[in-house]
Design a protein around this motif. Structure first.
Motif, short mmCIF file in Angstrom:
data_model
loop_
_atom_site.label_atom_id
_atom_site.label_comp_id
_atom_site.label_asym_id
_atom_site.label_seq_id
_atom_site.Cartn_x
_atom_site.Cartn_y
_atom_site.Cartn_z
N PRO A 34 36.03 8.39 21.33
CA PRO A 34 35.24 8.50 22.56
C PRO A 34 34.09 9.51 22.49
CG PRO A 34 37.54 8.30 23.11
CD PRO A 34 37.47 8.44 21.60
N GLU A 35 34.36 10.69 21.94
CA GLU A 35 33.31 11.71 21.85
C GLU A 35 32.18 11.27 20.92
OE1 GLU A 35 36.59 12.50 20.58
OE2 GLU A 35 37.22 12.77 22.66
N ALA A 36 32.51 10.57 19.86
CA ALA A 36 31.51 10.11 18.89
C ALA A 36 30.63 9.02 19.49
CB ALA A 36 32.18 9.63 17.62
N LYS A 37 31.19 8.20 20.38
CA LYS A 37 30.39 7.17 21.05
C LYS A 37 29.30 7.82 21.90
CE LYS A 37 33.92 4.97 22.87
NZ LYS A 37 34.71 4.02 23.64
N VAL A 38 29.68 8.84 22.64
CA VAL A 38 28.72 9.53 23.51
C VAL A 38 27.72 10.32 22.66
CG1 VAL A 38 28.49 11.31 25.29
CG2 VAL A 38 30.31 9.59 25.46
N SER A 39 28.20 10.96 21.62
CA SER A 39 27.33 11.76 20.75
C SER A 39 26.25 10.90 20.09
CB SER A 39 28.17 12.45 19.68
OG SER A 39 27.35 13.16 18.79
N ALA A 40 26.60 9.68 19.70
CA ALA A 40 25.62 8.79 19.05
C ALA A 40 24.42 8.53 19.95
CB ALA A 40 26.29 7.48 18.65
N LEU A 41 24.64 8.49 21.25
CA LEU A 41 23.55 8.22 22.20
C LEU A 41 22.41 9.23 22.10
CD1 LEU A 41 25.63 7.22 25.36
CD2 LEU A 41 24.25 5.69 23.92
N SER A 42 22.70 10.43 21.62
CA SER A 42 21.65 11.46 21.53
C SER A 42 20.87 11.39 20.22
CB SER A 42 22.26 12.86 21.70
OG SER A 42 23.14 13.14 20.63
N SER A 43 21.27 10.55 19.29
CA SER A 43 20.55 10.43 18.02
C SER A 43 19.26 9.63 18.21
CB SER A 43 21.41 9.74 16.96
OG SER A 43 20.62 9.49 15.80
N PRO A 44 18.15 10.12 17.67
CA PRO A 44 16.90 9.35 17.77
C PRO A 44 16.94 8.04 16.97
CG PRO A 44 16.60 11.26 16.34
CD PRO A 44 17.97 11.38 16.95
N ASN A 45 17.88 7.90 16.05
CA ASN A 45 18.00 6.69 15.25
C ASN A 45 18.81 5.60 15.94
OD1 ASN A 45 18.09 9.18 13.28
ND2 ASN A 45 17.08 7.51 12.19
N TYR A 46 19.58 5.97 16.94
CA TYR A 46 20.58 5.07 17.53
C TYR A 46 20.06 4.37 18.78
CZ TYR A 46 25.15 3.60 19.39
OH TYR A 46 26.22 2.89 19.87
#
Length: 175
Positions: A34-46
């Motif tokens: 769950p934390e990694a799903k939310v964290s990915a949203l902040s990546s400029p690549n994602y």
């Protein structure tokens, strides 16, 4: 033409239905914590996208852009709408916007895996013969073997090495 809404926050209106589809469409070993799903949203690549036919939510695509290619990490169609051509329509429209697209599928050990390969090949994807293991999403299981597909052509060894490095370091956040 299908419409797309980009999801940039877990607080947005479409994160919950996209996340519910994600949770139901993929086995545990192919999903982020769950934390990694939310964290990915902040990546400029994602990019996390909710796809619609009119007002009807039909599916999701999670992808990573690396300049000259895009990696589709997850693609799923609403379970109630499968086998109605939506996967083909979503992917065809997505591919029109991407210079080179890479994705992975399970080894061809089941009828479903064989059918999935044929689906992608009909859309113009090419099977690449690299010995490939996707880094694990969970610390207590091993990396899993997958087949690398690419569109609109097969990728070179150098392109594969770059993809594999980007997958490990950027997508999965490992050194």
């Amino acid at each position: 033409m299908l419409t797309v809404k980009r999801i940039t926050s877990p607080d947005g209106p479409w994160f919950s239905p996209v996340d519910a589809l994600y949770e139901s469409a993929f086995p545990w070993h192919e999903k982020r914590e769950p934390e990694a799903k939310v964290s990915a949203l902040s990546s400029p690549n994602y990019t996390l996208q909710a796809w619609f036919d009119g007002e009807q939510f039909i599916g999701m695509i999670a992808s990573w852009s690396f300049g000259d290619y895009t990696y589709i990490e997850h693609l799923a169609v609403n379970g109630e709408l499968r086998a109605q051509g939506y996967g083909k329509r979503m992917l065809s429209q997505f591919l029109q916007m991407q210079p080179l697209t890479i994705l992975e599928i399970d080894p061809l050990t089941t009828d479903i895996a064989q059918k999935r390969l044929r689906f992608y090949q009909k859309l113009g994807f090419h099977e690449n013969g690299f010995n490939h293991y996707h880094p694990t999403y969970h610390i207590d299981i091993s990396d899993h073997e997958l087949i690398v597909l690419s569109y609109p052509h097969a990728i070179s060894s150098d392109q594969y090495q770059r993809f594999n490095t980007d997958l490990s370091s950027v997508v999965m956040g490992r050194d």
